[in-house]
Structures are given as C-alpha cells and as structure tokens.
Design an enzyme around this catalytic site. Sequence first.
Site, PDB file in Angstrom:
ATOM      1  CE1 TYR A   1      -1.306  -2.589   8.791  1.00  0.00           C
ATOM      2  CE2 TYR A   1      -2.091  -3.730   6.825  1.00  0.00           C
ATOM      3  CZ  TYR A   1      -2.351  -3.087   8.022  1.00  0.00           C
ATOM      4  OH  TYR A   1      -3.654  -2.950   8.445  1.00  0.00           O
TER       5      TYR A   1
ATOM      6  CB  CYS B   1       1.793  -3.711   2.786  1.00  0.00           C
ATOM      7  SG  CYS B   1       0.632  -3.060   1.568  1.00  0.00           S
TER       8      CYS B   1
ATOM      9  CG  PHE C   1      -1.005  -2.579  -2.565  1.00  0.00           C
ATOM     10  CD1 PHE C   1      -1.182  -2.477  -3.932  1.00  0.00           C
ATOM     11  CD2 PHE C   1      -1.587  -3.661  -1.908  1.00  0.00           C
ATOM     12  CE1 PHE C   1      -1.925  -3.409  -4.640  1.00  0.00           C
ATOM     13  CE2 PHE C   1      -2.333  -4.601  -2.600  1.00  0.00           C
ATOM     14  CZ  PHE C   1      -2.501  -4.476  -3.967  1.00  0.00           C
ATOM     15  CB  CYS C   2       3.254  -0.176   2.133  1.00  0.00           C
ATOM     16  SG  CYS C   2       1.642  -0.202   2.951  1.00  0.00           S
TER      17      CYS C   2
END
Length: 327
Positions: A106, A109, A111-112
């Site tokens: 995403y 996001c 974490f991404c």
Amino acid sequence: MQATTRAAHRLVSQSLLRSNAARAPLSSALASQRTVPTSALCATASDVFVAPQSRRWLFPPPVSSRRFPVCFVGALSFSITLVTAAEAKEPPSPERIPKDVVLYQYEACPFCNKVKAFLDYHDIPYKVVEVNPISKKEIKWSDYKKVPILVVDGEQLVNSSDIVKNLDNRLHSEHSVLDEEEAKWLRWVDDHLVHMLSPNIYRTTSEALESFDYIAKHGNFSFTERFTVKYAGAAIMYMVSKKLKKKYNITDERASLYEAAQTWTAALEGRDFLGGCKPNLADLAVFGVLRPIRYLSAGKDMVENTNISDWYQRMETAVGESVRITI
C-alpha cells in the site's frame, strides 16, 4: 568525482580564509560564544566527509587550537556535502544485488515504506504492485494476507523487519549479526514509533480526511471505491484512532509524537546517523515509517516542533531518488 571534490574543497577553504582575513577581530567574550574548535570541525568531518573509494580525509587533522566561526563551519559543511553526497553512498557488489524484485504494497503503509527506504538506499531496482486493500486480489496467490510482501528472485519474503534483515544479510553476509544498538532501535520502531502515527494522522476529522485523500489518490482503487474510501475510511479511522490512543496510553497525540522524535534524535548523540557516517538499518526504518506522514499536518508539526529536521534531511539525501521500476 574526487577531482571535483578536491576543487570544491579548495574553493570553499580559500573563501573561508579570505573572509577570516577581512574580518575585524571579535572581543574574546563574543568570540567564545560564536566559535567552535577546529578539533570539533574535524570530528564532524570524520563522520561525513570521508571519500569511500580512497578513505582519505578531505580535511587535514587539526594542527593548532585555531577556531572557526560557527556560521562558516555550517557553510563549509553544506558546500562539501553537496559535492560528496554521491560518493557517500556505497552500493553493494553487483553480484549480490537480486535480479528480480517485486514489492506488493500500500503506498501509504509505513511498513512498506520501510522496505522501500532500504531498496532505494542500496540502489536495488524493484517493481511495485499496488494492492487493493478491499479485495486484495493482487495477493490472492499468497497465504500471507498482509503487506508488504517482497518477492526476491522468486522467493517470498514477509514482515518488513524480517525483509530488510534478510536483504541486508544477502548484501553484507560478513555482517550477519546486528549491532546491539541497531537491533534495539529497530525494535523501538516496530514496538513504539509506528503506534504514534495513526492517532496523529487521524487526530481530527480534517486530518483524517487529509490522510485518506492521499491514500485514495495513491492507492489501487476504482473511481467509486476512491470516493467511499476517502469519506467512509476517514470516519472509521477517526474512531479507530481514539481506541488506539487508549490502547497505547496516549494522552496527547502530538506530544507523544514529538517525544518519539526527540527520543530518536537524542539517541544519535551528535552523530549524523545512528550508524555513524552512514545510515544503518535503524536509520532506514525510522526514515521509512516517517516518510508517508512527512508532508501531512502531523509530519509538518513534528518537524517544526522537534530537532528531527536535520537528520531527516540528511536521510533524504543519503537515500536518494527512488529506484522503482515503472511497469
């Protein structure tokens, strides 16, 4: 590049000497307030201005107790940084770079973005597949139903922290054990920092709409979904953020975010990066999770009200442009 660096250093140094010669002497009291020792300048230079190819100092070691005005130290550092930024990056050996890297993500996001910060910093080209968070049809092939998912030469890697550690081991197998400090702050990112984000970016209805406007524009949504996501999503996450605030014992959202930013900058202990002269995994993790909020209201407030701005700017320079492959 080295010749350009030496020329830039020579020009800046000559300008500095001319300015010093032309300046009327300051009173001793005033000078003590506006100057720093040459040794301090060289200590800073040792972290920033080492040319990786030759490991040679661009500044000679101090030979006297002579002092330089603070304003000129800043100008000198900035000028040399512009010339040496490209040299400061040490790409991994070509044979260790994966051939085919695909990130399922995403866009907003944290974490991404942690994974992307690692890939960009190490100049590892990667393709991106934007996952529809409603249908998740793009990752139906995987048993893991979250993002990020990184497919490296056909191998599936999951969980952002595990992904970057795996990649780091591939690139630097000689350093397979993380430094204790580095490991500590990597855990801090996942266990504390990320939990400060949602209560801040969804703090008010207007901030929730601001956040979901970005998500809707950059996410993988149909036209109808985009409208629904922006308004329904903003309303839902506004309510969820209140529960998260209670769960993590947050009484003041902004104060908690500022405290986290100040905790991080204090951990640097005067270093340009936690890794010293170049970012380590913890630097990349903090930068990655903060990047999606940097230009939202929460991120702007954080930069204006804490000491994190200088480090963040150094990280932007170090990470450089995205090496994402457009498909």
